[in-house]
Design an enzyme around this catalytic site. Structure first.
Site, PDB file in Angstrom:
ATOM      1  CE1 TYR A  31      -3.824  -1.973  -0.274  1.00 13.96           C
ATOM      2  CE2 TYR A  31      -2.397  -3.419   1.215  1.00 13.96           C
ATOM      3  CZ  TYR A  31      -3.322  -3.656   0.807  1.00 13.96           C
ATOM      4  OH  TYR A  31      -4.161  -4.387   0.165  1.00 13.96           O
ATOM      5  CE1 TYR A  73     -13.134  -2.441  -1.960  1.00 13.38           C
ATOM      6  CE2 TYR A  73     -11.028  -0.496  -1.785  1.00 13.38           C
ATOM      7  CZ  TYR A  73     -11.186  -1.936  -2.508  1.00 13.38           C
ATOM      8  OH  TYR A  73     -11.161  -3.019  -2.614  1.00 13.38           O
ATOM      9  CG  HIS A 112     -11.961  -5.740  -4.824  1.00 15.74           C
ATOM     10  ND1 HIS A 112     -11.965  -4.224  -4.169  1.00 15.74           N
ATOM     11  CD2 HIS A 112     -12.741  -5.311  -5.827  1.00 15.74           C
ATOM     12  CE1 HIS A 112     -12.577  -4.138  -5.331  1.00 15.74           C
ATOM     13  NE2 HIS A 112     -13.265  -4.584  -6.720  1.00 15.74           N
ATOM     14  CG  ASN A 117      -8.086 -14.856   1.392  1.00 13.72           C
ATOM     15  OD1 ASN A 117      -7.826 -15.853   1.511  1.00 13.72           O
ATOM     16  ND2 ASN A 117      -7.503 -13.767   1.572  1.00 13.72           N
ATOM     17  CB  ALA A 120     -11.087 -14.097   2.924  1.00 12.45           C
ATOM     18  CB  ILE A 121     -14.792 -16.923   0.611  1.00 10.30           C
ATOM     19  CG1 ILE A 121     -13.344 -15.890  -0.714  1.00 10.30           C
ATOM     20  CG2 ILE A 121     -15.880 -17.190  -0.562  1.00 10.30           C
ATOM     21  CD1 ILE A 121     -13.151 -16.406  -1.812  1.00 10.30           C
ATOM     22  CG  PHE A 123     -13.497 -13.973   8.187  1.00 12.37           C
ATOM     23  CD1 PHE A 123     -13.522 -14.210   9.000  1.00 12.37           C
ATOM     24  CD2 PHE A 123     -13.704 -12.618   7.007  1.00 12.37           C
ATOM     25  CE1 PHE A 123     -13.692 -12.846  10.331  1.00 12.37           C
ATOM     26  CE2 PHE A 123     -13.570 -11.522   8.197  1.00 12.37           C
ATOM     27  CZ  PHE A 123     -13.876 -12.072   9.654  1.00 12.37           C
TER      28      PHE A 123
HETATM   29  C1  COA Z   1      -9.915 -13.669   7.255  1.00 13.01           C
HETATM   30  C2  COA Z   1      -9.025 -13.250   9.011  1.00 13.01           C
HETATM   31  C3  COA Z   1      -9.546 -11.715   8.151  1.00 13.01           C
HETATM   32  C4  COA Z   1      -9.582 -13.910  10.191  1.00 13.01           C
HETATM   33  O1  COA Z   1      -9.666 -13.457  10.661  1.00 13.01           O
HETATM   34  P1  COA Z   1      -9.656 -14.752  12.254  1.00 13.01           P
HETATM   35  O2  COA Z   1      -9.233 -13.651  13.286  1.00 13.01           O
HETATM   36  O3  COA Z   1      -8.725 -15.874  11.569  1.00 13.01           O
HETATM   37  O4  COA Z   1     -11.282 -14.753  12.153  1.00 13.01           O
HETATM   38  P2  COA Z   1     -12.587 -15.356  13.424  1.00 13.01           P
HETATM   39  O5  COA Z   1     -11.432 -16.506  14.363  1.00 13.01           O
HETATM   40  O6  COA Z   1     -13.165 -14.393  13.540  1.00 13.01           O
HETATM   41  O7  COA Z   1     -13.608 -16.455  12.398  1.00 13.01           O
HETATM   42  C5  COA Z   1     -14.493 -16.713  11.976  1.00 13.01           C
HETATM   43  C6  COA Z   1     -15.167 -17.188  11.677  1.00 13.01           C
HETATM   44  O8  COA Z   1     -14.573 -17.499  10.260  1.00 13.01           O
HETATM   45  C7  COA Z   1     -14.462 -18.616   9.623  1.00 13.01           C
HETATM   46  N1  COA Z   1     -12.776 -19.303   8.942  1.00 13.01           N
HETATM   47  C8  COA Z   1     -12.255 -17.967   9.689  1.00 13.01           C
HETATM   48  N2  COA Z   1     -10.519 -18.741   9.466  1.00 13.01           N
HETATM   49  C9  COA Z   1     -11.494 -19.845   8.652  1.00 13.01           C
HETATM   50  C10 COA Z   1     -10.459 -20.707   8.006  1.00 13.01           C
HETATM   51  N3  COA Z   1      -8.945 -20.892   8.796  1.00 13.01           N
HETATM   52  N4  COA Z   1     -11.260 -21.552   7.730  1.00 13.01           N
HETATM   53  C11 COA Z   1     -12.008 -22.112   8.070  1.00 13.01           C
HETATM   54  N5  COA Z   1     -13.237 -21.023   8.085  1.00 13.01           N
HETATM   55  C12 COA Z   1     -12.613 -19.720   8.905  1.00 13.01           C
HETATM   56  C13 COA Z   1     -15.129 -19.889  10.502  1.00 13.01           C
HETATM   57  O9  COA Z   1     -16.668 -19.684  10.823  1.00 13.01           O
HETATM   58  C14 COA Z   1     -14.087 -18.494  12.486  1.00 13.01           C
HETATM   59  O10 COA Z   1     -15.791 -19.035  13.219  1.00 13.01           O
HETATM   60  P3  COA Z   1     -15.252 -20.334  14.134  1.00 13.01           P
HETATM   61  O11 COA Z   1     -13.432 -20.100  14.780  1.00 13.01           O
HETATM   62  O12 COA Z   1     -16.011 -20.456  15.348  1.00 13.01           O
HETATM   63  O13 COA Z   1     -14.845 -21.756  13.064  1.00 13.01           O
HETATM   64  C15 COA Z   1      -7.785 -14.590   9.012  1.00 13.01           C
HETATM   65  O14 COA Z   1      -7.662 -15.319   7.231  1.00 13.01           O
HETATM   66  C16 COA Z   1      -6.631 -13.375   7.669  1.00 13.01           C
HETATM   67  O15 COA Z   1      -5.589 -11.712   8.427  1.00 13.01           O
HETATM   68  N6  COA Z   1      -6.291 -13.447   6.646  1.00 13.01           N
HETATM   69  C17 COA Z   1      -5.315 -12.845   6.003  1.00 13.01           C
HETATM   70  C18 COA Z   1      -5.743 -11.458   5.519  1.00 13.01           C
HETATM   71  C19 COA Z   1      -6.330 -11.418   4.336  1.00 13.01           C
HETATM   72  O16 COA Z   1      -6.771 -12.571   3.322  1.00 13.01           O
HETATM   73  N7  COA Z   1      -8.005 -10.610   4.362  1.00 13.01           N
HETATM   74  C20 COA Z   1      -9.074 -10.606   3.977  1.00 13.01           C
HETATM   75  C21 COA Z   1      -8.839  -9.657   2.737  1.00 13.01           C
HETATM   76  S1  COA Z   1      -9.519  -7.571   3.245  1.00 13.01           S
END
Ligand code: COA
Length: 178
Positions: A31, A73, A112, A117, A120-121, A123
């Site tokens: 960024y 966004y 996006h 991913n 993320a999808i 989540f």
């Molecule tokens: C996507 C992301 C933000 C999720 O954050 P997180 O703190 O791990 O999410 P949470 O612990 O709050 O998870 C909430 C729910 O999402 C789903 N989820 C999260 N990670 C998952 C995984 N690895 N596989 C399947 N489901 C998942 C589950 O339903 C989960 O609930 P549960 O743990 O009770 O089963 C994290 O994986 C991340 O930082 N990814 C890299 C950055 C990114 O891709 N961001 C998205 C684009 S902006």
């Protein structure tokens, strides 16, 4: 790791470098300076996430007004890998959704993601987001270059107003359902 205490804090000049470092580690995209300049101006739309007082995540959003729609966004939302699956993403996303609900004037919230991913999808789908579009070659420097647009709508745009309904439909609506 067990669930600890997670809090959200403001992004300021003093901790902006922590946000930059975090984003460098969490996202494949770099960024630019404008992104970080703007983040300082958006108030509650950008937050750091602290897990037991350590910065482990961040969310950065902006308001997007285009095509007659007012949308929120999500530019970035992420947590450091060792701190995932602890509910930190949920806390950040709920913060964003609460802003939208309180404001009451957003048509939708969107972001996006790279098409591969899956995490993320999953989540975002848990929170009612849907894939509404695929953008080919959205990313310039990363593979796969294609992105999905994930969106959660706040207005039921598919629902027609009473004026647009036929008399028959109006009658159907008025009659008791059981
Ligand atoms: C996507 C992301 C933000 C999720 O954050 P997180 O703190 O791990 O999410 P949470 O612990 O709050 O998870 C909430 C729910 O999402 C789903 N989820 C999260 N990670 C998952 C995984 N690895 N596989 C399947 N489901 C998942 C589950 O339903 C989960 O609930 P549960 O743990 O009770 O089963 C994290 O994986 C991340 O930082 N990814 C890299 C950055 C990114 O891709 N961001 C998205 C684009 S902006």
């Amino acid at each position: 790791m067990t669930r600890g205490q997670t809090e959200l804090g403001d992004i300021t000049q003093h901790n902006l470098k922590q946000l930059k470092r975090l984003n460098q580690v969490v996202f494949p995209v770099t960024y630019n300076d404008k992104f970080y300049k703007d983040v300082l101006e958006v108030g509650e739309l950008a937050k750091l996430a602290y897990f037991n007082d350590i910065v482990v995540g961040a969310v950065c959003c902006r308001v997007d007004v285009s095509d007659g729609q007012r949308r929120l966004y999500i530019m970035t939302l992420g947590a450091l890998a060792p701190y995932r699956r602890l509910g930190i993403g949920t806390i950040m996303l709920n913060h964003v959704l609460k802003i939208c609900n309180t404001d009451g004037n957003y048509d939708n919230v969107f972001l996006h993601v790279q098409v591969n991913n899956d995490v993320a999808i999953k989540f975002y789908e848990k929170f009612g987001f849907e894939i509404v579009e695929e953008k080919k070659n959205y990313y310039k420097r990363i593979e796969p270059a294609d992105a999905y647009v994930l969106q959660k709508s706040f207005r039921d745009s598919g629902k027609r107003s009473k004026q647009e309904m036929t008399e028959e439909e109006m009658e159907g609506e008025a009659s008791p359902s059981n």
